[in-house]
Design an enzyme around this catalytic site. Structure first.
Site, mmCIF file in Angstrom:
data_model
loop_
_atom_site.group_PDB
_atom_site.id
_atom_site.type_symbol
_atom_site.label_atom_id
_atom_site.label_comp_id
_atom_site.label_asym_id
_atom_site.label_seq_id
_atom_site.Cartn_x
_atom_site.Cartn_y
_atom_site.Cartn_z
ATOM 1 N N LEU A 287 68.469 40.052 24.061
ATOM 2 C CA LEU A 287 67.710 41.278 23.842
ATOM 3 C C LEU A 287 66.964 41.620 25.118
ATOM 4 O O LEU A 287 66.516 40.723 25.854
ATOM 5 C CB LEU A 287 66.714 41.106 22.695
ATOM 6 C CG LEU A 287 67.287 40.851 21.297
ATOM 7 C CD1 LEU A 287 66.145 40.600 20.303
ATOM 8 C CD2 LEU A 287 68.150 42.011 20.831
ATOM 9 N N ASP A 288 66.805 42.911 25.384
ATOM 10 C CA ASP A 288 65.989 43.334 26.516
ATOM 11 C C ASP A 288 64.561 42.826 26.347
ATOM 12 O O ASP A 288 64.110 42.556 25.225
ATOM 13 C CB ASP A 288 65.965 44.865 26.614
ATOM 14 C CG ASP A 288 67.351 45.457 26.853
ATOM 15 O OD1 ASP A 288 68.192 44.766 27.455
ATOM 16 O OD2 ASP A 288 67.575 46.608 26.424
ATOM 17 N N THR A 289 63.846 42.721 27.454
ATOM 18 C CA THR A 289 62.487 42.180 27.423
ATOM 19 C C THR A 289 61.611 42.889 26.389
ATOM 20 O O THR A 289 60.892 42.247 25.619
ATOM 21 C CB THR A 289 61.841 42.290 28.816
ATOM 22 O OG1 THR A 289 62.609 41.506 29.752
ATOM 23 C CG2 THR A 289 60.406 41.779 28.798
ATOM 24 N N ARG B 259 70.347 52.035 23.601
ATOM 25 C CA ARG B 259 69.484 52.933 24.367
ATOM 26 C C ARG B 259 70.298 54.021 25.060
ATOM 27 O O ARG B 259 69.914 55.203 25.062
ATOM 28 C CB ARG B 259 68.670 52.112 25.383
ATOM 29 C CG ARG B 259 67.800 51.050 24.714
ATOM 30 C CD ARG B 259 67.253 50.033 25.710
ATOM 31 N NE ARG B 259 66.312 50.638 26.635
ATOM 32 C CZ ARG B 259 65.784 49.988 27.665
ATOM 33 N NH1 ARG B 259 66.133 48.716 27.904
ATOM 34 N NH2 ARG B 259 64.932 50.587 28.466
#
Length: 329
Positions: free
Chosen positions: A139-141, A243
């Site tokens: 997962l992205d930060t 996104r």
């Protein structure tokens, strides 16, 4: 059957049902050639009835085969650290975690330590597990939610095969800017790197095939801005896939300033991995894991007013234009 004790090698045990070559038997149990090479040269072993054998050995019914996997080394850039892990599930093969927003999955130049992978390796080191952190999902930060970790390279291989066959399912909840009135849609648009950026991605003709299902669950108004609560299912796993697809649709995620949204109203992209479903790599049992919305997204909802019976027509020109390119069910 699997077995592991502290400071011992990860191992799998099988009982032979019919005669045949050991090589063929191992292939039937998805032990890859790469894994066999690692076993041979990096400290593993294959036992038949307790005796070491090579892959040309002839098996007989009721033979017991034990595969001892070689120890795995943590890479130089991944330092084991002590830290808090929110564990949803754990057994000898899997570790399912709930990651908070703001924590990176793996080390990077901007986040060299304190990542989920650092803490996983610290846990393994403390418990005598001779492995490294195999992040099956990432997962992205600034994205919160569920992450799956394999405790062995072979287990990672099995789960990666599931992903390629769309057997490993990932579900997300997100807030997107504006009103999406189509109840369900599927976005199939290729994604590639944006020229001049090492981080940003975009929909482009020469990108990798990418597929995202989007389901609308509710519409809200936050102060003067409207947003849509959506559930998403990934069929591919491209970097920033949700996104990018939502930006392309004309409805970037709330707070996602990298992809055109306003971060003043929410301090991160409003994206949460709310569920995963997979087949256990050894038992093949279907397993489901869920995670509730984190407090910041729940608070944003509490500060907003649900919009019921919203008009059928789009108020977003971008949404109207992009709908022509969406495959809908």
């Amino acid at each position: 059957m699997m077995k592991r004790k502290n400071n011992t090698l990860f191992q799998l045990q099988f009982v032979v049902k019919k005669s045949g070559l050991l090589r063929e038997f191992l292939a039937q149990h998805e032990i890859s050639k790469t894994t066999l090479t690692a076993i041979k040269y990096r400290g593993g072993e294959i036992l038949v009835n307790g005796k070491s054998q090579n892959v040309r050995h002839q098996l007989q019914p009721n033979d017991q085969v034990t595969v001892l996997f070689p120890p795995e080394q943590v890479s130089n850039g991944l330092i084991p650290q002590e830290g808090t892990l929110s564990i949803l599930y754990e057994d000898e093969t899997l570790l399912v975690l709930d990651k908070p927003a703001g924590q990176s999955t793996i080390p990077s130049r901007n986040h060299p330590s304190g990542t989920l992978a650092n803490f996983v390796c610290g846990k393994f080191d403390r418990e005598g597990i001779l492995s490294t952190a195999h992040m099956v999902t990432r997962l992205d930060t600034d994205t919160s939610g569920i992450i799956c970790v394999a405790k062995n390279r072979h287990i990672h291989h099995l789960l990666s095969k599931q992903m390629a066959q769309d057997l490993f399912q990932r579900h997300y909840t997100a807030f997107s800017e504006g009103i999406i009135t189509t109840p369900f849609l599927t976005i199939e648009q290729p994604i590639g790197r944006r020229e001049g950026s090492i981080i940003e991605r975009m929909v482009r003709d020469d990108g990798q095939y990418s597929k995202t299902d989007v389901s609308v669950t509710a519409h809200y108004r936050h102060e003067i801005d409207c947003f849509t609560v959506i559930d998403l299912t990934l069929h591919t796993g491209r970097t920033h896939q949700i996104r990018v697809h939502m930006q392309w649709l004309g409805h970037p995620l709330v707070g996602d300033d990298l992809y055109g949204a306003n971060r003043d109203v929410f301090p991160r992209q409003a994206l949460h991995c709310s569920g995963i479903s997979l087949l256990h790599p050894l038992t093949k049992e279907r397993m489901h894991f869920t995670s509730p919305l984190p407090e910041d997204m729940q608070y944003y909802l509490r500060q907003s007013q649900q919009v019921c019976g919203f008009e059928k027509q789009h108020n977003s020109v971008n949404a109207k234009q992009s709908e022509r390119f969406i495959v809908t069910n």
